[in-house]
Write a protein that holds these residues in place. Structure first.
Motif, PDB file in Angstrom:
ATOM      1  N   ALA A  42      -2.681   4.855 -14.098  1.00  0.00           N
ATOM      2  CA  ALA A  42      -3.151   4.284 -12.845  1.00  0.00           C
ATOM      3  C   ALA A  42      -3.747   5.381 -11.979  1.00  0.00           C
ATOM      4  CB  ALA A  42      -2.003   3.604 -12.102  1.00  0.00           C
ATOM      5  N   ALA A  43      -4.906   5.127 -11.427  1.00  0.00           N
ATOM      6  CA  ALA A  43      -5.530   6.034 -10.467  1.00  0.00           C
ATOM      7  C   ALA A  43      -5.298   5.515  -9.045  1.00  0.00           C
ATOM      8  CB  ALA A  43      -7.030   6.162 -10.741  1.00  0.00           C
ATOM      9  N   GLN A  44      -5.156   4.196  -8.930  1.00  0.00           N
ATOM     10  CA  GLN A  44      -4.974   3.573  -7.624  1.00  0.00           C
ATOM     11  C   GLN A  44      -4.466   2.166  -7.825  1.00  0.00           C
ATOM     12  OE1 GLN A  44      -7.083   0.952  -6.069  1.00  0.00           O
ATOM     13  NE2 GLN A  44      -5.933   1.099  -4.176  1.00  0.00           N
ATOM     14  N   GLY A  45      -3.661   1.691  -6.903  1.00  0.00           N
ATOM     15  CA  GLY A  45      -3.195   0.316  -6.949  1.00  0.00           C
ATOM     16  C   GLY A  45      -2.951  -0.198  -5.544  1.00  0.00           C
ATOM     17  N   ASN A  46      -3.335  -1.438  -5.306  1.00  0.00           N
ATOM     18  CA  ASN A  46      -3.154  -2.051  -4.000  1.00  0.00           C
ATOM     19  C   ASN A  46      -2.564  -3.444  -4.202  1.00  0.00           C
ATOM     20  OD1 ASN A  46      -3.469  -2.248  -1.133  1.00  0.00           O
ATOM     21  ND2 ASN A  46      -5.205  -3.616  -1.504  1.00  0.00           N
ATOM     22  N   ILE A  47      -1.465  -3.710  -3.522  1.00  0.00           N
ATOM     23  CA  ILE A  47      -0.803  -5.001  -3.710  1.00  0.00           C
ATOM     24  C   ILE A  47      -0.774  -5.779  -2.401  1.00  0.00           C
ATOM     25  CG2 ILE A  47       1.551  -4.167  -3.244  1.00  0.00           C
ATOM     26  CD1 ILE A  47       2.389  -5.999  -5.717  1.00  0.00           C
ATOM     27  N   SER A  48      -0.909  -7.081  -2.512  1.00  0.00           N
ATOM     28  CA  SER A  48      -0.741  -7.994  -1.377  1.00  0.00           C
ATOM     29  C   SER A  48       0.434  -8.900  -1.711  1.00  0.00           C
ATOM     30  CB  SER A  48      -2.005  -8.839  -1.166  1.00  0.00           C
ATOM     31  OG  SER A  48      -3.094  -8.021  -0.816  1.00  0.00           O
ATOM     32  N   PHE A  49       1.428  -8.903  -0.830  1.00  0.00           N
ATOM     33  CA  PHE A  49       2.583  -9.779  -1.000  1.00  0.00           C
ATOM     34  C   PHE A  49       2.286 -11.088  -0.285  1.00  0.00           C
ATOM     35  CE2 PHE A  49       4.295  -5.431  -1.154  1.00  0.00           C
ATOM     36  CZ  PHE A  49       4.820  -5.456  -2.435  1.00  0.00           C
ATOM     37  N   ILE A  50       2.435 -12.193  -1.000  1.00  0.00           N
ATOM     38  CA  ILE A  50       2.060 -13.504  -0.480  1.00  0.00           C
ATOM     39  C   ILE A  50       3.285 -14.320  -0.095  1.00  0.00           C
ATOM     40  CG2 ILE A  50       0.857 -15.658  -1.061  1.00  0.00           C
ATOM     41  CD1 ILE A  50      -0.818 -13.803  -3.037  1.00  0.00           C
ATOM     42  N   ARG A  51       4.271 -14.310  -0.969  1.00  0.00           N
ATOM     43  CA  ARG A  51       5.532 -15.020  -0.732  1.00  0.00           C
ATOM     44  C   ARG A  51       6.664 -14.128  -1.221  1.00  0.00           C
ATOM     45  NH1 ARG A  51       1.975 -18.830  -2.443  1.00  0.00           N
ATOM     46  NH2 ARG A  51       1.745 -20.668  -1.146  1.00  0.00           N
ATOM     47  N   PRO A  52       7.868 -14.327  -0.685  1.00  0.00           N
ATOM     48  CA  PRO A  52       8.980 -13.489  -1.150  1.00  0.00           C
ATOM     49  C   PRO A  52       9.522 -13.933  -2.506  1.00  0.00           C
ATOM     50  CG  PRO A  52       9.754 -15.040   0.501  1.00  0.00           C
ATOM     51  CD  PRO A  52       8.254 -15.219   0.411  1.00  0.00           C
TER      52      PRO A  52
END
Length: 152
Positions: free
Chosen positions: A85-95
């Motif tokens: 991995a060079a980069q990672g971006n996460i969006s949390f939508i629901r728990p």
């Protein structure tokens, strides 16, 4: 033996995953399991354990990210070129909640030169709880040695 000539892209992806899994103590240690591997795709699952729940009584985002990252890793290493991995971006939508079975499905969006882009969807019972976009970079070497460039 020329492995490329004898394995389909999906079979090669599974051979790479098998080799990688043998060394992946982090994913195994968290109770992850591989559900499916195909060329450019991987699906892994993990159940939220008591030690993965934070002070809000929901799954700690770091564990959700780790599952997504592992699926990303298996997808981007499926072409028998070692990649990180060079980069990672996460969006949390629901728990996520204690006892939830999280399923992370990674798919290749593009792969050019040494770089790749992958999207990972994390679900619980088909409901999306997080989305990760990861960028990979190949680092040289192969998982199945007989298919390294020049070894054909």
């Amino acid at each position: 033996m020329n492995v490329k000539a004898t394995l389909s892209p999906d079979d090669l992806a599974r051979a790479c995953a098998e080799a990688m899994w043998k060394e992946d103590d982090a994913s195994k240690g968290l109770g992850m399991e591989i559900l499916e591997i195909r060329a450019g795709e991987a699906t892994l699952a993990m159940t939220v354990q008591p030690n993965m729940v934070n002070g809000h009584s929901i799954a700690h985002g770091g564990f959700i990210f780790t599952l997504a990252d592992s699926a990303f890793a298996f997808a981007c290493n499926s072409h028998n070129e070692r990649a990180v991995a060079a980069q990672g971006n996460i969006s949390f939508i629901r728990p996520g909640k204690l006892g939830d079975r999280l399923v992370a499905t990674a798919r290749e969006i593009s792969r050019t030169g040494r770089s790749g882009i992958y999207d990972v969807r994390v679900t619980v019972d088909g409901t999306v709880i997080a989305e990760l976009r990861g960028h990979s970079r190949t680092i040289g070497g192969a998982w199945v040695p007989a298919t390294e460039p020049g070894k054909e």
